[in-house]
Design an enzyme around this catalytic site. Structure first.
Site, mmCIF file in Angstrom:
data_model
loop_
_atom_site.group_PDB
_atom_site.id
_atom_site.type_symbol
_atom_site.label_atom_id
_atom_site.label_comp_id
_atom_site.label_asym_id
_atom_site.label_seq_id
_atom_site.Cartn_x
_atom_site.Cartn_y
_atom_site.Cartn_z
ATOM 1 N N HIS A 379 12.035 78.937 32.863
ATOM 2 C CA HIS A 379 12.751 78.455 31.675
ATOM 3 C C HIS A 379 13.402 79.596 30.899
ATOM 4 O O HIS A 379 14.239 79.356 30.009
ATOM 5 C CB HIS A 379 11.780 77.697 30.759
ATOM 6 C CG HIS A 379 12.434 76.594 29.993
ATOM 7 N ND1 HIS A 379 13.789 76.529 29.759
ATOM 8 C CD2 HIS A 379 11.917 75.497 29.382
ATOM 9 C CE1 HIS A 379 14.071 75.447 29.046
ATOM 10 N NE2 HIS A 379 12.951 74.809 28.814
ATOM 11 N N ASP A 383 17.903 76.364 31.752
ATOM 12 C CA ASP A 383 17.634 75.349 30.732
ATOM 13 C C ASP A 383 17.320 74.012 31.397
ATOM 14 O O ASP A 383 17.642 73.777 32.569
ATOM 15 C CB ASP A 383 18.839 75.189 29.805
ATOM 16 C CG ASP A 383 19.110 76.441 28.976
ATOM 17 O OD1 ASP A 383 18.132 77.150 28.663
ATOM 18 O OD2 ASP A 383 20.286 76.704 28.665
#
Length: 408
Positions: A379, A383
């Site tokens: 992450h 995204d």
């Protein structure tokens, strides 16, 4: 003339190795290019061969010892094979020199390399039935692999006699026994990398599901013609997933990127790692430039990787690099899982078991063969929108395979 036996030169990504198996002991005669010792690294087992005919005179590094690139392992006296032969005939061989199997019909015991013995036991192969092609009739791992393939292709009735040999339990019933074995370097390295990935990444997993009916129908319709056209290469599901992943990676380049310190490295190519299970652990050979490969080339490459993994013949070059990985736990029956990213990559796709489930289609309940897909990603770089879009793209392409050909 004394010849030094040295460890092979390891690539930059491999710091050291471990002496796995000495196939010869001091006093044993060896032939040029004959296997003397196996060196196990974090990724592959590397074979050290004799540079000339002679006799092994000294072992410097014993089994289990850690060795560096080019380090001295032992010594070989070149040209002394003839003198050593009578001594070998009159003296019993050391226990570790050449493990033997049960006596053959002729009263002589076949000589098995350690790796060949292990493979024979795991597959229920009688060593007496395997013709050895190695030095002095030694049964090599390749000989056992050939016997396993022959056993699979033989009629079921012919294979039955070998079954009882493989059915022996490890421990007697009722025993409270423990068996302790050292972890292989590959298994230890995999464990280290998995822990490192979980502790250093902001790892997250997103899921979707794919209706496999279109691909299954396409495969059923053309698999025979495909195999005939491409010289025996079988049409499987993995090639469709690799092709779909390549297209999805082009549309979402962040999923194909990696993090190097404070830099993001975007790759203008798709090197797809395919996780393969082997006796030593999970290995990930890489399909280079998968964007230029046809379905047949992908299937052929994966099939070749599988054979090499079983025989322990994968090279470090074949397992180095990769910009994205696909792992298929479905072949073992996994319905859903969260795969762990293989650093320095930033994403991994998990395929799972095809399961028939009731689905709502145009207001009607229809039974369809469905597969869950899981994308684990870092992450810090990717995204949620990119990850979800990647999976949706794969879903659209797999549920309508014609789009892979039309590039839409």
């Amino acid at each position: 003339m004394a010849i030094e036996i040295k460890a092979p030169t390891f690539p930059e990504s491999v710091a050291d190795g471990t002496v796995a198996t000495w196939h010869k002991q001091p006093g044993d005669a060896v032939k040029r290019d004959e296997l003397i010792v196996d060196i196990e690294t974090d990724k592959v087992v590397m074979e050290v061969l004799a540079e000339a005919d002679g006799v092994l005179t000294e072992i410097v590094k014993n089994e289990g010892d850690t060795v560096l690139s080019g380090e001295l392992l032992g010594k070989l006296e070149a040209g002394a094979a003839a003198a050593a032969a009578p001594a070998q005939a009159s003296a019993p061989a050391p226990a570790a020199a050449a493990p033997v199997a049960a006596a053959s019909a002729g009263g002589e015991e076949p000589i098995l390399a350690p790796a060949a013995r292990k493979l024979a036991e795991e597959n229920g192969i009688d060593p007496n039935s395997v013709r050895g092609t190695g030095k002095d009739g030694r049964v090599t791992k390749e000989d056992v692999v050939a016997a396993v393939e022959a056993k699979k292709s033989a009629p079921a009735a012919a294979a039955k006699p070998a079954a009882p040999a493989a059915a022996a339990p490890i421990f007697a019933e009722g025993d409270r026994v423990e068996k302790r074995v050292p972890m292989t370097r590959l298994r230890a390295k995999v464990a280290e990398r998995l822990v490192e990935a979980q502790s250093s990444m902001a790892m997250l997993t997103t899921f979707n599901e794919v209706n496999m009916k279109p691909i299954m129908e396409l495969r059923s319709k053309y698999k025979d013609l495909f195999e005939k056209t491409h010289n025996g290469v079988r049409l499987g599901f993995m090639s469709f997933f690799v092709k779909a992943a390549v297209e999805a990676l082009k549309r979402q380049p962040g999923v194909n990127a990696s993090i190097d310190g404070n830099d993001i490295v975007y790759h203008g190519y798709q090197d797809i790692g395919v996780a393969v299970s082997s006796d030593r652990g999970l290995v990930v050979p890489v399909l280079r430039n998968a964007e230029h490969m046809s379905l047949a080339e992908i299937e052929g490459g994966i099939n070749e990787f599988g054979k090499k993994a079983k025989a322990g013949k994968l090279t470090i070059e074949e397992m180095t690099g990769g910009t994205f990985t696909i792992s298929n736990g479905g072949v073992f029956g996994s319905l859903l899982s969260t795969p762990i990213v293989n650093p320095p990559q930033t994403a991994i796709l998990g395929m799972h078991k095809i399961q028939e489930r009731p689905m709502a289609v145009n207001g009607q309940v229809v039974i369809l063969p469905m597969m869950y897909l899981a994308l684990s990603y870092d992450h810090r770089l990717i995204d949620g929108k990119e990850a979800v879009t990647f999976l949706v793209t794969m879903k659209d392409l797999l549920e309508d395979p014609a789009r892979l050909l039309l590039d839409i």
